[in-house]
Design an enzyme around this catalytic site. Sequence first.
Site, PDB file in Angstrom:
ATOM      1  N   ASP A 108       0.819  -1.225   0.000  1.00 24.11           N
ATOM      2  CA  ASP A 108       0.000   0.000   0.000  1.00 24.11           C
ATOM      3  C   ASP A 108       0.849   1.270   0.000  1.00 24.11           C
ATOM      4  OD1 ASP A 108      -2.350  -1.536   0.045  1.00 24.11           O
ATOM      5  OD2 ASP A 108      -2.284  -1.661   2.237  1.00 24.11           O
ATOM      6  N   ARG A 109       2.074   1.158  -0.494  1.00 23.43           N
ATOM      7  CA  ARG A 109       2.989   2.297  -0.592  1.00 23.43           C
ATOM      8  C   ARG A 109       3.365   2.897   0.761  1.00 23.43           C
ATOM      9  NH1 ARG A 109       3.277  -0.013  -5.011  1.00 23.43           N
ATOM     10  NH2 ARG A 109       3.526   1.131  -6.963  1.00 23.43           N
TER      11      ARG A 109
END
Length: 230
Positions: free
Chosen positions: A208-209
């Site tokens: 999810d970065r």
Amino acid sequence: MPELDKLDNEVAGSADITVRLPGMRVAYNGEAFDESSLADTWTEQLQQWLDQAVSAGLPEPNAMVLATADAQGLPSSRTVLCKGLDERGVVFYTNYTSAKSHDLTVTRYASVTFPWYTLHRQVTVRGEVEKVDLTEVAEYWASRPRGSQLGAWASPQSRVVDGRRALDNALSAIERRFEGVDEVPVPPHWGGWRIRPDTVEFWQGRQDRLHDRLRYVRTEDGWRVDRIAP
């Protein structure tokens, strides 16, 4: 007309690439990288990750992107090879008349990034620079292939040349100059730069970065480690 049809197809192809770019992404599912897993020093941590990049079979694992700026603040970047790593910093070698060396002579500051894409990792080292002493330069120079040594003599790095033939002719002249010479000497215009880090950041891609970024920061009392938001 065939020419126009071909142009339309090329434009359409370019548009397709542009449309696809926003959707290009890789899912990073790396393991957690937290403060408890860090080595005691940035040097040890960088050596560990470099060893793992070598073991993973990454091409040019010691390649690093060097960023510099000139006297007007205009930035430049290029890839160089790390040829030295210890508590003093990271080292690369180049022509002292090159554009990068001119930048470093003026600003005395640089940044390099090791881009280990396959491992979803990168390391960025930033700090002041200094020239490597002549003894170390000579030791590394002796380890280079003869062809690389002759090329360093022949190339007026970063200068405009009148075609490939000019380079080939320059190399031929250098080959004749050192014909029969067992040990090619170090050119007076060639040597090494060491980046003495103020900061060394280790980046690990995560889901999810929300990547893990841990940064060693030099202080008056030694080094501290900061976690940086992705």
